[in-house]
Motif scaffolding. Structure first.
Motif, PDB file in Angstrom:
ATOM      1  N   ARG A 193      44.657  28.553  17.992  1.00 38.25           N
ATOM      2  CA  ARG A 193      44.144  29.181  19.208  1.00 38.25           C
ATOM      3  C   ARG A 193      45.107  29.010  20.373  1.00 38.25           C
ATOM      4  N   GLY A 194      45.718  27.853  20.449  1.00 40.55           N
ATOM      5  CA  GLY A 194      46.709  27.645  21.505  1.00 40.55           C
ATOM      6  C   GLY A 194      47.909  28.550  21.325  1.00 40.55           C
ATOM      7  N   ARG A 195      48.338  28.735  20.074  1.00 40.57           N
ATOM      8  CA  ARG A 195      49.464  29.617  19.794  1.00 40.57           C
ATOM      9  C   ARG A 195      49.126  31.053  20.184  1.00 40.57           C
ATOM     10  N   SER A 196      47.916  31.503  19.829  1.00 40.00           N
ATOM     11  CA  SER A 196      47.504  32.862  20.174  1.00 40.00           C
ATOM     12  C   SER A 196      47.430  33.046  21.690  1.00 40.00           C
ATOM     13  N   ASN A 223      55.968  22.372  23.289  1.00 40.81           N
ATOM     14  CA  ASN A 223      55.471  21.404  24.273  1.00 40.81           C
ATOM     15  C   ASN A 223      54.046  20.991  23.948  1.00 40.81           C
ATOM     16  N   PHE A 224      53.230  21.948  23.499  1.00 41.36           N
ATOM     17  CA  PHE A 224      51.849  21.624  23.116  1.00 41.36           C
ATOM     18  C   PHE A 224      51.836  20.658  21.930  1.00 41.36           C
ATOM     19  N   LYS A 225      52.700  20.931  20.941  1.00 41.99           N
ATOM     20  CA  LYS A 225      52.728  20.059  19.765  1.00 41.99           C
ATOM     21  C   LYS A 225      53.259  18.677  20.109  1.00 41.99           C
ATOM     22  N   LYS A 226      54.244  18.634  20.990  1.00 37.19           N
ATOM     23  CA  LYS A 226      54.807  17.337  21.375  1.00 37.19           C
ATOM     24  C   LYS A 226      53.784  16.484  22.097  1.00 37.19           C
ATOM     25  N   GLY A 227      52.929  17.127  22.895  1.00 35.84           N
ATOM     26  CA  GLY A 227      51.890  16.392  23.613  1.00 35.84           C
ATOM     27  C   GLY A 227      50.578  16.309  22.871  1.00 35.84           C
ATOM     28  N   ASP A 267      43.840  22.571  19.548  1.00 32.99           N
ATOM     29  CA  ASP A 267      42.842  23.540  19.999  1.00 32.99           C
ATOM     30  C   ASP A 267      41.615  22.846  20.589  1.00 32.99           C
ATOM     31  N   GLN A 268      41.306  21.655  20.121  1.00 26.55           N
ATOM     32  CA  GLN A 268      40.146  20.935  20.647  1.00 26.55           C
ATOM     33  C   GLN A 268      40.352  20.483  22.087  1.00 26.55           C
ATOM     34  N   THR A 269      41.605  20.364  22.508  1.00 24.14           N
ATOM     35  CA  THR A 269      41.878  19.911  23.879  1.00 24.14           C
ATOM     36  C   THR A 269      41.997  21.055  24.869  1.00 24.14           C
ATOM     37  N   LEU A 270      41.953  22.299  24.393  1.00 25.03           N
ATOM     38  CA  LEU A 270      42.127  23.429  25.312  1.00 25.03           C
ATOM     39  C   LEU A 270      41.094  23.438  26.440  1.00 25.03           C
TER      40      LEU A 270
END
Length: 274
Positions: free
Chosen positions: A209-212, A225-229, A233-236
């Motif tokens: 979902r974050g990627r989309s 950056n999202f993956k590094k941190g 999707d649960q944190t969106l």
């Protein structure tokens, strides 16, 4: 005389040094024009996607449909121009007298595929424009770009292509449905194959979902950056400006991400589920 020669030397040195600087500057300006134009096009595309993400659904759908139709028209016109005999891509014989309706429908389909540049441009414009517009609406409604939305867009574009191109005159409605189903099956299969190869790691499913979201905003470069941190999707629904700042996302993209989360109702949906 010696003094005059000594006075001329600095001028000669300055002229040679300035000419070398100009040559170096020209060389730097002509370093890689293709890469420069590619970067400019990519920045314009990113800016357009970011602007569209902030617009209402009907505005984004209209712009996406128009851009898709223009691209399809250019492609269809090019194919019709490059085809032999003034755009006749396939030799289509005249229909025989008393021909079977199914044979006439097949002949009409061949004629649609064998049209000149203008016919090809019209057919491809309708097909690609409808696909882009329906994909945009489905992504806005569902909040994610998935195989269901891709198949719905393919069905609509295939059905409209069948109607506009004039194929299947014996039963245009049935032929439009059949063509739409065929388009949907093919595009759904290609979507699933591409998704399988583009996501080889199982851990990527936590960021779908974050990627989309990032792709819809034109910010796909910040997926790492999202993956590094570990922003899954649960944190969106919990994202804040400080959290995005900690993963080194610039202020502009941070504002777009937070605005998208607010407008899409991701946080509200999370509260209802809890």
């Amino acid at each position: 005389m010696e003094g005059a020669k000594q006075k001329r030397r600095p001028l000669t040195v300055m002229a040679s040094s300035s000419s070398s600087q100009v040559a170096a500057a020209r060389g730097m300006g002509m370093a890689n024009p293709l890469a420069e134009w590619s970067d400019r096009f990519r920045s314009l595309e990113t800016g357009l996607r970011a602007w569209l993400a902030k617009q209402p659904t009907h505005v984004e759908a209209a712009v996406s449909t128009t851009l898709g139709a223009v691209q399809g028209a250019a492609l269809g016109g090019l194919m019709g121009t490059l085809a032999p005999d003034g755009g006749a891509a396939l030799p289509v014989p005249p229909p025989p007298l008393g021909a079977d309706p199914k044979a006439l429908a097949s002949l009409k389909q061949a004629q649609a595929l064998a049209g000149g540049p203008l016919v090809q441009a019209r057919n491809f414009a309708v097909m690609t424009g409808a696909n882009a517009g329906i994909s945009c609406v489905m992504r806005r409604i569902r909040g994610v770009e998935d195989v269901q939305g891709s198949m719905a867009a393919a069905f609509g574009s295939g059905a409209l292509f069948s109607i506009v191109s004039g194929t299947g005159t014996s039963n245009p409605v049935a032929n439009a449905i059949t063509t739409g189903v065929a388009f949907a099956v093919f595009q759904g299969g290609f979507f699933m194959i591409g998704q399988k190869f583009s996501q080889p790691k199982s851990e990527d499913t936590y960021y779908s979902r974050g990627r989309s979201m990032l792709q819809s905003l034109g910010l796909q470069n910040y997926e790492k950056n999202f993956k590094k941190g570990l922003l899954t999707d649960q944190t969106l629904p919990l994202l804040t400006d400080s959290a995005l700042r900690d993963v080194k996302i610039p202020p502009g993209p941070r504002l777009l991400i937070l605005d998208h989360i607010k407008r899409s109702g991701i946080a509200d949906k999370a509260i209802l589920r809890s």
